[in-house]
Design a protein around this motif. Sequence first.
Motif: not given
Length: 401
Positions: A368-375
């Motif tokens: 899984r990828v865990t989101l850190r920055n969301v644009h």
Amino acid sequence: MNAARILLLVTLAVNLLVYPVAQAVVLEGVGHATIYNGDLEAAREQARKAALRDVSLQYEAQISSHDTMENGVVTESRVQVASSARARDARIVDEYRRGDLLRVTVRADMSEGASCGAGDAADLKKRVAVTGFPILYPDQARVGRISDAGEILPQRLQAALHETGRLQVFGATTSRLFQDLLNAPTQQGFDNRLTNVIQVAREMDVQFVVTGVIRDLGVSDPAAWGTSVIDRIQRGVGAANQNRRFVADMMVFDGFSGASIYQQRFATEAKWDAGPGASAGFDSAGFDETAYGQAVGKVMADMGSAVQEALTCQPFITRVTRVDGNRVTLASGATAGLRPGDELNLYRSQRFFDSLGGTPELSDSQTRVTLRNVHPDFSNGEMPLSGGEINIQRDDVAIIW
């Protein structure tokens, strides 16, 4: 004599406000949250989730009571309340803030038909492109001059989907996906025309493509539209058959594989009672005022609802655009509803040498990828291992079910 221990297990099932499946069950719930460090968005999301829990418990709740008794005295008592209901079309209808306290009211459709396996994906905005609906027999559109139907119909469909606020909708109403309209969407294997869907989806960066064909716009009795005096008299007294048909096939395709996930024919027939020169286009006021135009309008509304239903239970899929070590960049962001901390399953997209023109196959990487920055239009996060170790690379996909 040893003390007698008696374990009593009582399970109660309470079903509240259960209606027949065919009826919509719209309820409102209230949720509260505290605003920390001025982060209103985070508090709003917490309050929204609390309100949805309130709605779920109103609709269907299971109450489990577990009591332990010793010598006739209750020594332990536990009550657990849970709900398996799922909300659809949840919207914040009221918001009130007082200091650092936030209260929101959410209205949601709890119809049983809304339940599906999409899970958290139902809360995200999937990207959809709506292409043109070419007319199979253009000559039929001469009556009333509605030859623009192939572009106006998808434009109205696009507007209806946009108004729901549940999808990101993009228009390509001048695009035509099929060369053989008579047999669409069936295609010969060697022609592999379904790759047109993949190409459009990739160019517009969408997950789904909605398209179709208008198969019939013809009048029931062409003789009823003669220009003689007798023809006019017959139309005036209602002796002529002035009905007109509308038949359209609509298809929804998965943009990653080109596979069809929905297909249906929509049809209606009503009186074409437009006077001479009263109608000049599929979107004209004169067209909408006819009984036929109103009947077609209802069909187009049904088409919009059908697209929503077809996509509600689909997972949310977005492309991997970059991999740098254990850092992953995705093609979707805040406009799709993603937030920091969200986790997406990573899938490898594979093609085989003996079918390079075929649709790709997805293989679960178990990562899984865990989101850190969301644009707004993209996001990035981290996965436990580097891309080289698990073979995750550009054009692979991330999924929320």
